[in-house]
Design a protein around this motif. Structure first.
Motif, PDB file in Angstrom:
ATOM      1  N   THR A 150      79.990  17.276  19.632  1.00  0.00           N
ATOM      2  CA  THR A 150      78.950  17.903  18.805  1.00  0.00           C
ATOM      3  C   THR A 150      77.540  17.433  19.153  1.00  0.00           C
ATOM      4  O   THR A 150      76.650  18.265  19.383  1.00  0.00           O
ATOM      5  N   PRO A 151      77.264  16.131  19.222  1.00  0.00           N
ATOM      6  CA  PRO A 151      75.905  15.705  19.587  1.00  0.00           C
ATOM      7  C   PRO A 151      75.533  16.058  21.025  1.00  0.00           C
ATOM      8  O   PRO A 151      74.353  16.266  21.335  1.00  0.00           O
ATOM      9  N   LEU A 152      76.523  16.135  21.901  1.00  0.00           N
ATOM     10  CA  LEU A 152      76.243  16.503  23.282  1.00  0.00           C
ATOM     11  C   LEU A 152      75.811  17.964  23.385  1.00  0.00           C
ATOM     12  O   LEU A 152      74.901  18.311  24.154  1.00  0.00           O
ATOM     13  N   PHE A 153      76.452  18.817  22.605  1.00  0.00           N
ATOM     14  CA  PHE A 153      76.039  20.219  22.578  1.00  0.00           C
ATOM     15  C   PHE A 153      74.663  20.367  21.919  1.00  0.00           C
ATOM     16  O   PHE A 153      73.867  21.218  22.319  1.00  0.00           O
ATOM     17  N   ALA A 154      74.379  19.529  20.921  1.00  0.00           N
ATOM     18  CA  ALA A 154      73.068  19.560  20.279  1.00  0.00           C
ATOM     19  C   ALA A 154      71.969  19.181  21.272  1.00  0.00           C
ATOM     20  O   ALA A 154      70.898  19.804  21.313  1.00  0.00           O
ATOM     21  N   ALA A 155      72.235  18.165  22.088  1.00  0.00           N
ATOM     22  CA  ALA A 155      71.267  17.746  23.100  1.00  0.00           C
ATOM     23  C   ALA A 155      71.078  18.832  24.155  1.00  0.00           C
ATOM     24  O   ALA A 155      69.959  19.081  24.626  1.00  0.00           O
ATOM     25  N   LEU A 156      72.173  19.488  24.532  1.00  0.00           N
ATOM     26  CA  LEU A 156      72.088  20.593  25.486  1.00  0.00           C
ATOM     27  C   LEU A 156      71.250  21.731  24.929  1.00  0.00           C
ATOM     28  O   LEU A 156      70.372  22.273  25.615  1.00  0.00           O
ATOM     29  N   ALA A 157      71.508  22.090  23.679  1.00  0.00           N
ATOM     30  CA  ALA A 157      70.763  23.181  23.046  1.00  0.00           C
ATOM     31  C   ALA A 157      69.270  22.871  22.992  1.00  0.00           C
ATOM     32  O   ALA A 157      68.428  23.744  23.205  1.00  0.00           O
ATOM     33  N   ASP A 197      71.171  36.682  19.964  1.00  0.00           N
ATOM     34  CA  ASP A 197      70.383  37.882  20.241  1.00  0.00           C
ATOM     35  C   ASP A 197      68.897  37.581  20.444  1.00  0.00           C
ATOM     36  O   ASP A 197      68.196  38.330  21.129  1.00  0.00           O
ATOM     37  N   ASP A 198      68.415  36.517  19.837  1.00  0.00           N
ATOM     38  CA  ASP A 198      66.998  36.172  19.972  1.00  0.00           C
ATOM     39  C   ASP A 198      66.733  35.257  21.169  1.00  0.00           C
ATOM     40  O   ASP A 198      65.612  34.775  21.354  1.00  0.00           O
ATOM     41  N   GLY A 199      67.754  35.038  21.982  1.00  0.00           N
ATOM     42  CA  GLY A 199      67.575  34.195  23.166  1.00  0.00           C
ATOM     43  C   GLY A 199      67.757  32.722  22.905  1.00  0.00           C
ATOM     44  O   GLY A 199      67.591  31.898  23.808  1.00  0.00           O
ATOM     45  N   SER A 200      68.108  32.351  21.669  1.00  0.00           N
ATOM     46  CA  SER A 200      68.325  30.950  21.345  1.00  0.00           C
ATOM     47  C   SER A 200      69.715  30.520  21.800  1.00  0.00           C
ATOM     48  O   SER A 200      70.587  31.348  22.070  1.00  0.00           O
ATOM     49  N   PHE A 201      69.936  29.204  21.847  1.00  0.00           N
ATOM     50  CA  PHE A 201      71.229  28.682  22.299  1.00  0.00           C
ATOM     51  C   PHE A 201      72.327  29.122  21.343  1.00  0.00           C
ATOM     52  O   PHE A 201      72.187  29.055  20.124  1.00  0.00           O
ATOM     53  N   SER A 202      73.422  29.571  21.918  1.00  0.00           N
ATOM     54  CA  SER A 202      74.545  30.030  21.094  1.00  0.00           C
ATOM     55  C   SER A 202      75.831  29.939  21.903  1.00  0.00           C
ATOM     56  O   SER A 202      75.810  29.728  23.122  1.00  0.00           O
ATOM     57  N   LEU A 203      76.937  30.104  21.212  1.00  0.00           N
ATOM     58  CA  LEU A 203      78.229  30.198  21.884  1.00  0.00           C
ATOM     59  C   LEU A 203      78.451  31.682  22.161  1.00  0.00           C
ATOM     60  O   LEU A 203      78.808  32.441  21.257  1.00  0.00           O
TER      61      LEU A 203
END
Length: 240
Positions: free
Chosen positions: A87-94, A148-154
């Motif tokens: 979870t924190p690793l994905f947060a850092a990636l985002a 859809d807004d270009g933000s980080f997502s799965l």
């Protein structure tokens, strides 16, 4: 004849030309932009590598279920804590993905996203016998399921590609369960994979990566059906 009207002012001629000084300035800005982009890619690859390390460790635990299907509960308990590490690793990636540039940089980490979904789906099936949803998978690592807004997502594409990996893994488990004397789980696997296969048939798949992955489900279905057929002939499917 007065031709002065046809000659543009000297300032306009100057504006239409590119001086050496202006050219150097322009290409300097290009170089800075390229350098910034390279740094973003480098940073994202570093985050992806950190994810790889944890994902490989979790997969090694999940694979233990094939050698000891009767110890599924223990395998699940050992695999679950890795979610808290991811979870924190994905947060850092985002956080490292520039705003609105998710799809521009997605190739840097889509493999890790897809691998995570596959492992989460396999882990969820071992727990519940059900398919984890796209939203529930995103919730596990606290990311959006809508980019859809270009933000980080799965991305839903990553989810579907990963789900396609589940039937072959379950086909392998199906055979290992029989070897271990478990004749009930193969029937559960057969029902689940057939339902999943029917679900994918509802999608209008083109000739792309997802279509090729979907074709692999058909081979998994066949392998599982052969196991169930053999159990039925031997009367083992009915005895449990």
């Amino acid at each position: 004849m007065d031709t002065t009207a046809d000659v543009p002012p000297s300032s306009q001629v100057a504006d239409g030309l590119l001086s050496t000084e202006n050219a150097l300035s322009m290409f300097t800005s290009y170089a800075e932009s390229l350098h910034q982009t390279e740094q973003v890619w480098k940073t994202l690859h570093e985050h992806a590598k950190a994810l790889d390390d944890v994902l490989r460790a979790q997969l090694a635990v999940l694979q233990q279920v094939h050698s000891a299907p009767q110890e599924t509960t223990a395998v699940v308990e050992r695999a679950l804590p890795f979610i808290a590490q991811l979870t924190p690793l994905f947060a850092a990636l985002a956080a490292a993905v520039p705003a609105g540039s998710f799809y521009r940089y997605r190739d840097a980490f889509k493999t890790q996203c897809s691998q995570f979904v596959f492992q989460a789906a396999f882990l969820h099936w071992l727990q519940t016998g059900q398919l984890i949803t796209h939203q529930a998978t995103a919730d596990l690592i606290s990311v959006s399921s809508n980019g859809d807004d270009g933000s980080f997502s799965l991305a839903v594409e990553d989810y579907l590609l990963a789900v396609c990996q589940l039937p072959p893994e379950l086909a392998r488990l199906c055979m290992n369960c029989v070897t271990a004397g478990d004749f009930v789980t193969p029937l559960k696997i057969s029902k689940f994979v057939n339902e999943l296969f029917c679900g994918f048939q509802q999608l209008n798949l083109k000739n792309d990566a997802l279509r090729r992955k979907y074709d692999g489900i058909k081979y998994a279905v066949k392998r599982i059906e052969e196991v169930v057929y053999d159990l039925t002939l031997r009367g083992l499917a009915k005895s449990q």
